[in-house]
Design an enzyme around this catalytic site. Structure first.
Site, PDB file in Angstrom:
ATOM      1  CB  SER A  77      35.539  46.982  34.578  1.00  0.00           C
ATOM      2  OG  SER A  77      36.424  47.185  35.973  1.00  0.00           O
ATOM      3  N   GLY A  78      36.039  44.004  35.566  1.00  0.00           N
ATOM      4  CA  GLY A  78      35.773  42.714  36.238  1.00  0.00           C
ATOM      5  C   GLY A  78      35.170  41.625  35.661  1.00  0.00           C
ATOM      6  CB  THR A 131      43.906  41.009  35.397  1.00  0.00           C
ATOM      7  OG1 THR A 131      43.512  42.617  35.043  1.00  0.00           O
ATOM      8  CG2 THR A 131      45.190  41.203  35.994  1.00  0.00           C
ATOM      9  CG  ASN A 155      37.872  43.995  39.375  1.00  0.00           C
ATOM     10  OD1 ASN A 155      38.001  43.419  40.386  1.00  0.00           O
ATOM     11  ND2 ASN A 155      38.510  43.961  38.071  1.00  0.00           N
ATOM     12  CB  SER A 165      39.556  47.702  38.388  1.00  0.00           C
ATOM     13  OG  SER A 165      39.185  48.361  37.274  1.00  0.00           O
ATOM     14  CB  SER A 166      43.767  46.314  35.063  1.00  0.00           C
ATOM     15  OG  SER A 166      43.935  45.262  35.514  1.00  0.00           O
ATOM     16  N   GLY A 216      38.173  46.944  28.673  1.00  0.00           N
ATOM     17  CA  GLY A 216      37.121  46.689  27.573  1.00  0.00           C
ATOM     18  C   GLY A 216      36.270  47.821  27.557  1.00  0.00           C
ATOM     19  CD  GLU A 251      35.686  51.530  31.170  1.00  0.00           C
ATOM     20  OE1 GLU A 251      35.734  52.875  31.276  1.00  0.00           O
ATOM     21  OE2 GLU A 251      36.463  50.853  32.001  1.00  0.00           O
TER      22      GLU A 251
HETATM   23  N1  LIG Z   1      38.776  32.516  36.303  1.00  0.00           N
HETATM   24  C1  LIG Z   1      38.726  33.124  37.530  1.00  0.00           C
HETATM   25  N2  LIG Z   1      38.495  32.334  38.571  1.00  0.00           N
HETATM   26  C2  LIG Z   1      38.042  32.806  39.603  1.00  0.00           C
HETATM   27  N3  LIG Z   1      37.950  33.823  39.967  1.00  0.00           N
HETATM   28  C3  LIG Z   1      38.012  34.920  38.989  1.00  0.00           C
HETATM   29  C4  LIG Z   1      38.582  34.383  37.565  1.00  0.00           C
HETATM   30  N4  LIG Z   1      38.683  35.352  36.700  1.00  0.00           N
HETATM   31  C5  LIG Z   1      38.219  36.652  37.512  1.00  0.00           C
HETATM   32  N5  LIG Z   1      37.909  36.255  38.748  1.00  0.00           N
HETATM   33  C6  LIG Z   1      37.604  37.142  39.842  1.00  0.00           C
HETATM   34  O1  LIG Z   1      37.188  38.203  39.267  1.00  0.00           O
HETATM   35  C7  LIG Z   1      37.794  39.332  39.789  1.00  0.00           C
HETATM   36  C8  LIG Z   1      38.123  40.215  38.711  1.00  0.00           C
HETATM   37  O2  LIG Z   1      38.794  39.807  37.640  1.00  0.00           O
HETATM   38  P1  LIG Z   1      39.935  40.875  36.658  1.00  0.00           P
HETATM   39  O3  LIG Z   1      40.645  41.609  37.805  1.00  0.00           O
HETATM   40  O4  LIG Z   1      40.533  39.919  36.161  1.00  0.00           O
HETATM   41  O5  LIG Z   1      38.917  41.561  35.977  1.00  0.00           O
HETATM   42  P2  LIG Z   1      39.438  42.352  34.786  1.00  0.00           P
HETATM   43  O6  LIG Z   1      38.595  41.931  33.730  1.00  0.00           O
HETATM   44  O7  LIG Z   1      40.825  42.539  34.829  1.00  0.00           O
HETATM   45  O8  LIG Z   1      38.835  43.977  35.369  1.00  0.00           O
HETATM   46  P3  LIG Z   1      39.425  45.326  35.006  1.00  0.00           P
HETATM   47  O9  LIG Z   1      39.130  45.714  33.580  1.00  0.00           O
HETATM   48  O10 LIG Z   1      38.672  46.182  35.948  1.00  0.00           O
HETATM   49  O11 LIG Z   1      40.774  45.107  35.411  1.00  0.00           O
HETATM   50  C9  LIG Z   1      39.210  38.873  40.355  1.00  0.00           C
HETATM   51  O12 LIG Z   1      39.743  39.438  41.283  1.00  0.00           O
HETATM   52  C10 LIG Z   1      38.666  37.477  40.455  1.00  0.00           C
HETATM   53  O13 LIG Z   1      38.281  37.578  41.969  1.00  0.00           O
HETATM   54 MG   LIG Z   2      42.272  44.009  35.002  1.00  0.00          MG
END
Ligand SMILES: Nc1ncnc2c1ncn2[C@@H]1O[C@H](COP(=O)(O)OP(=O)(O)OP(=O)(O)O)[C@@H](O)[C@H]1O
Ligand SMILES: [Mg+2]
Length: 1078
Positions: free
Chosen positions: A110-111, A115, A160, A163-164, A390, A392
């Protein structure tokens, strides 16, 4: 402008190594250090072969611009530095060009940025695929589905802010050209427990906050909501506001996105009504009430909220109220109704809220799918993007983590399978001998969970369905019995007491050794969550709603379709959907993006080694590298390989004419690379060890420097030569122009000279001709004249006999006579007077009479003078003679003369004979006195004047005293040699005496008289008549006089005004006597 093709490589300007496969030595530390080094240099992407590792930078990097998209577009995967765009491009191109369906698997905790990565992939594909109004609408709808799903399915968690809370798999469909047609979204296991309860520091789903912040007052009123978050029990209060998130703005974005995706206005309205109903459900509270039969019953505290919910959803209030108070159990056509106690009522309320929301979410996905689904039935190519939670590991891991980790275990398996399969296929394709690869296969763990008989999920279902009392503990007991011997299962209660003494493992837990690490699961809640029970009364109440959406969400509430079979459990549902997903993925070409979270603080620039190490372990990245490197670490098609290293060998540089493979063989032989280090495939060279590659790279770098020098040298030479040639050309041009100019000048000079010479010659010739012509003309004229004269003579001779001879002459003479006659007659009438001084004379009538006329005038004048003279007496004649004499002597010589002309010469001014005083003097002179006059005698010594009487007789000159009349001096005329006087207006004159004469003893006389002219004239005449000699009269302004022995110069000076108008005389010295004349 055509873009210049620059052949680059991932190996250029690499920070650390861009591809972990090339890492030497390969171990955890070097792996982490390489990631860290790259992360510190803003390189967030690294490859493991074709897998992209992405580290969340937690800040926006300038690497997603349209320029970057262009840079990566249509380039080979290893050509540029690692980037998510390279992977997207590779996937899209092999889908479009090779007709291979693709899936992009994005994993990470997560984070970690899953996404974001999925959105980047989608936006890249949207940017590079076809364009056009229709295609753009499809793209836009696909992209806009994200904000809608994120609003309803994402929440702020401690890990996050966005977070999705659901798994998502999206198939994007393309036509044969690669233009997008539409898409299909599948969602997995929304974390619905969040609707009713959130852990500390976390929020409910975004949409609740977005409505309350962003909806207008009117809309809120319609939804019967209040803006204040604290009014709602379901909204965790401690972190209602998220830094950097504008809920109100996001609400507008979501509504806009819903509109773009294709939601009708009434649909949007219904969706928000359901959301409002869920929020308000949380506010329904129960209180216990004892009934008569002794049973505990619950009662709704405040029915107002219930009333509003029913108004919103169109449910009969009594129906809902009853559903919260009773539970009907049907068994064998028998309905048994039991009352619910307070705890059960709350359970029912929350279950309703969770179900309502999760069904709404599923409905949303379905609705979106309806909008974005491809409109045509043609064969489609598919690109799937999987953004799933992912692996956890928390402190307290429950059913959700178990399910999630199971999903990841399956993904790992498919990864291993596909990677190995691909590797193997490539070896076969390339004709390389397959060597066995040692790796950990997690199929055994998958089996532990999903086996239909002995799997944990199967056991859980069995427990849930079993009649009798079922608790989490009975479930654990069962696990202990069945799985105790499994290698990856650990439990304290297990009979085989391997873990009997392991105090880190509580009794209520079991532990599974996942491929990515050990995870301990709390058994509590497993059964309940798997059952996911919603009392039938509630679903039936919902079905009775007049709100069409709610009614549609609870189809099982329809009494007509009553189904006594239990609905499938959550676990089995998930297992089935995972299985479908896996099947789906297996048919596609996988592309992996493994996301890593660099720190727990959501902060940029921080790289937490321990955290990253943990993720690397459970993501199995080292395994990944090993699998990839099992055979050969590096492979490259022959063409790019030859292109990159051809400068290292003379035969291949600069051009290799033969096939690329032969070129690479020559190259490797030349470089003496040991044979065990590489293998030749059909289209690729395989290099076993990264060291070999780096050696090649080093050699290349060195060689490039030499080549740069060479190029520079050649360029300089070329530049100089070009310049020289240019100068030479210029010189020739200048020279030719100059020569032309010089020749022109020379020619002009010659031309003008020629013209001059020519003109002279022509002139000369012309003059010669002219002369000749003139001569000829004159000859002609002369001949003509001679001929004319001759003719004249002839003619005259001929005609003479016809004229009287001399008639012309006579006529002429006659004419002349007549003219003369006329002239003289006219003259006679015009005669002037007889006065000699009359100057008149008639005008001459004819020119030919000019001389005659003048002569006549002269004769007439002489005649009239003669006439005048003839009138004179003798006396008068004498006077005029004297005057004439004076004129001859003095006219134009002496200035005094003109004044004397008018004075008559009297001679005897003194009446000597009459004056008795001069009786004696009279007596002494016996001759006739010609002049008697008083003069001034100048004293010889001092120049003073003394009056004397001057007498001139026929023979003598006498000077006598004026008073006494005594004769002072007597000079015979013969002794007077000369008389001197000045030319001026004075009356001085000197009488020079003959030397040695008696009178001359005292010297010459210097006298002054008023009648000088008369005296001098008379003296001259007398002397001439007496001595027959002309008296010398000298007129000069400076003359000498003899005074006794001295010769004295008498000098006349004009212009003195000393004594008025009287001349003065002064003796200056022995030699000089000055007379000042006015
Ligand atoms: N390539 C990137 N460039 C800049 N910031 C990023 C990038 N990837 C992620 N982030 C930052 O990290 C935060 C978390 O990313 P994201 O929501 O994609 O995580 P996730 O892997 O989908 O987490 P979860 O499993 O909780 O959904 C985003 O809101 C953004 O602020
Ligand atoms: Mg996500």
């Amino acid at each position: 402008m055509a873009k210049m093709e620059v052949k680059t490589s991932l190996l250029d300007d690499m920070i650390g190594v861009g591809d972990m496969v090339l890492l030497e030595p390969l171990n955890e530390d070097s792996f982490i250090n390489n990631l860290k080094k790259r992360f510190d240099h803003n390189e967030v992407y690294t490859y493991i072969g074709s897998v992209v590792i992405s580290i969340n930078p937690y800040r926006s990097l300038p690497i997603y611009t349209p320029e970057k998209v262009e840079e990566y577009r249509n380039r080979n995967f290893y050509e540029l530095s690692p980037h998510i765009f390279a992977l997207s491009d590779e996937a899209y191109r092999s889908l479009r060009d090779q007709d291979k369906d693709q899936c992009i698997l994005i994993t990470g905790e997560s984070g970690a940025g899953k996404t974001e990565a999925s959105k980047l992939v989608m936006s890249y594909v949207a940017a590079v695929c076809g364009k056009g109004a229709e295609v753009n609408q499809v793209k836009e709808q696909l992209l806009q589905s994200n904000p809608v799903l994120e609003a309803f399915g994402n929440a702020k968690t401690v890990r996050n802010d966005n977070s999705s809370r659901f798994g998502k798999y999206m198939d994007i469909e393309f036509d044969f050209k690669g233009d997008p047609l539409g898409g299909v979204i599948s969602n997995y296991l929304l974390e619905k427990s969040r609707v009713v309860k959130q852990p500390r520091g976390e929020r409910n789903f975004h949409i609740f906050y977005q409505i309350l912040s962003g909806a207008s007052e009117d809309f809120l009123c319609e939804l019967k909501l209040e803006r204040d978050f604290s009014r709602y029990n379901y909204l965790g209060l401690d972190s209602a506001k998220v830094n950097g998130v504008d809920d109100a703005a996001n609400f507008r974005t979501v509504r806009n996105a819903m509109q773009i995706v294709g939601f009708m206005d009434h649909e949007t309205q219904s969706v928000f009504e359901v959301v409002a109903a869920v929020l308000k459900l949380g506010n329904i509270e129960f209180k216990p009430e004892s009934r008569v039969n002794g049973l505990d019953e619950s009662k709704i505290k405040d029915k107002n909220e219930l009333k509003e919910i029913c108004e919103l959803t169109g449910i009969d209030q009594s129906v809902l109220e009853r559903a919260f108070s009773f539970r009907t159990v049907e068994a064998k056509q028998e309905k048994v109704s039991t009352t619910l106690n307070v705890a059960q009522a709350y359970y029912a309320r929350d279950a309703l809220a969770k179900n309502l929301y999760s069904r709404l979410f599923s409905w949303l996905v379905t609705r979106i799918n309806e909008s974005i689904k491809a409109q045509t039935k043609v064969r489609k190519k598919v690109m799937g993007v999987l953004d799933i939670y992912g692996f956890e590991i928390f402190e307290d891991n429950s059913f959700e983590q178990f399910i999630i980790n199971y999903c990841n275990e399956k993904l790992q398996q498919i990864f291993i399978e596909l990677t190995l399969k691909e590797e193997q296929e490539e070896y076969i394709r390339e004709g390389i001998e397959w060597t066995h690869i040692e790796y950990f296969n997690n199929a055994i763990i998958c089996d532990l969970i999903e086996n239909n008989q002995t799997g944990i999920l199967a056991m859980l279902d069995e427990e849930c369905l079993r009649p009798g009392t079922v608790t989490d503990d009975t479930f654990l007991e069962k696990l202990n019995q069945v799985c105790a011997t499994h290698q990856h299962f650990e439990s304290r209660m297990s009979k085989c007491s391997r873990f009997l003494n392991d105090t880190t493992l509580p009794h209520s837990c079991f532990r599974i050794q996942h491929y990515a690490g050990k995870v301990m699961y709390q058994v509590e809640g497993f059964v309940d969550k798997n059952n996911d029970l919603l009392y039938r009364d509630l679903s039936q109440a919902m079905w009775k709603a007049s709100h069409t959406l709610i009614k549609a969400l609870f189809p099982e509430g329809n009494p007509a379709k009553i189904n006594l079979k239990r609905p499938p459990t959550a676990g089995s549902q998930f297992k089935a959907s995972v299985a479908t997903l896996m099947k789906n993925l297996q048919t596609k070409n996988p592309n992996y993006i493994r996301c890593i979270k660099p720190n727990d603080k959501k902060a940029a620039h921080i790289f937490n080694d321990a955290l990253v190490c943990h993720q690397i372990r459970y993501l199995g990245l080292l395994e990944n590298v090993r699998v990839r490197r099992a055979g050969y670490a590096f492979r490259q098609a022959y063409e790019p390989c030859l292109e990159r290293y051809k400068m290292l060998c003379k035969q291949t540089w600069p051009h290799w004419r033969g096939p690329a493979r032969a070129g690479v063989e020559v190259l490797f032989n030349e470089l003496e690379i040991p044979e065990e280090e590489f293998s030749f495939g059909r289209s690729k060279i395989f290099i076993r060890n990264p060291r070999t590659l780096f050696k090649l790279e080093d050699l290349r770098k060195q060689r490039l420097e030499d080549l740069a020098t060479l190029i520079e040298k050649i360029y300089r030479g070329w530049k100089c030569r070009t310049r020289f040639l240019l100068m030479k050309k210029s010189q020739i041009v200048i020279a030719s122009w100059y020569r032309r100019y010089a020749q022109q000048k020379k020619y002009q000079k010659i031309k003008s000279s020629a013209i001059v010479v020519q003109s002279y010659i022509r002139g000369w010739k012309a003059r010669k001709l002219l002369r000749e012509l003139k001569h000829q003309k004159r000859c002609n004229e002369a001949a003509t004249i001679i001929a004319a004269y001759w003719h004249g003579t002839q003619v005259r001779r001929e005609y003479r006999k016809f004229f009287r001879a001399n008639a012309g002459r006579k006529i002429y003479e006659f004419t002349l006579q007549r003219l003369m006659q006329k002239y003289f007659l006219e003259m006679k009438n015009k005669m002037p007077s007889l006065s000699p001084i009359d100057k008149n004379w008639p005008v001459r009538p004819y020119l030919f009479l000019d001389s005659t006329h003048k002569e006549l005038k002269r004769i007439f004048h002489l005649w009239r003078c003669k006439k005048y003279r003839d009138q004179f007496t003798d006396q008068q004649k004498l006077i005029y003679e004297e005057k004439l004499e004076a004129s001859e002597l003095f006219k134009d010589k002496k200035a005094l003369y003109p004044a004397s002309v008018g004075q008559p010469f009297q001679g005897a001014y003194l009446e000597i004979s009459k004056n008795p005083k001069y009786k004696k003097l009279k007596d002494a002179v016996d001759e006739k006195i010609i002049i008697a006059e008083v003069v001034n005698k100048i004293n010889r010594a001092n120049g003073k004047a003394t009056s004397r009487i001057f007498l001139l007789t026929k023979n003598n000159v006498l000077l006598a005293d004026q008073k006494s009349g005594n004769i002072k001096s007597e000079v015979p005329l013969g002794d007077v040699t000369k008389v001197s006087m000045s030319s001026q207006n004075d009356g001085f004159f000197a009488v020079h005496l003959k030397e040695g004469s008696g009178a001359a003893s005292k010297g010459d006389f210097l006298l002054s008289s008023d009648h000088l002219i008369e005296m001098a004239t008379k003296l001259y005449r007398t002397t001439l008549s007496q001595t027959k000699q002309k008296l010398n009269i000298e007129i000069s302004d400076e003359f000498l006089v003899q005074f006794r022995q001295d010769k004295v110069c008498v000098k006349f000076i004009q212009g003195s005004q000393k004594n008025g108008n009287i001349p003065t005389c002064k003796r200056k010295n022995n030699r000089l006597l000055e007379v000042a004349v006015p």
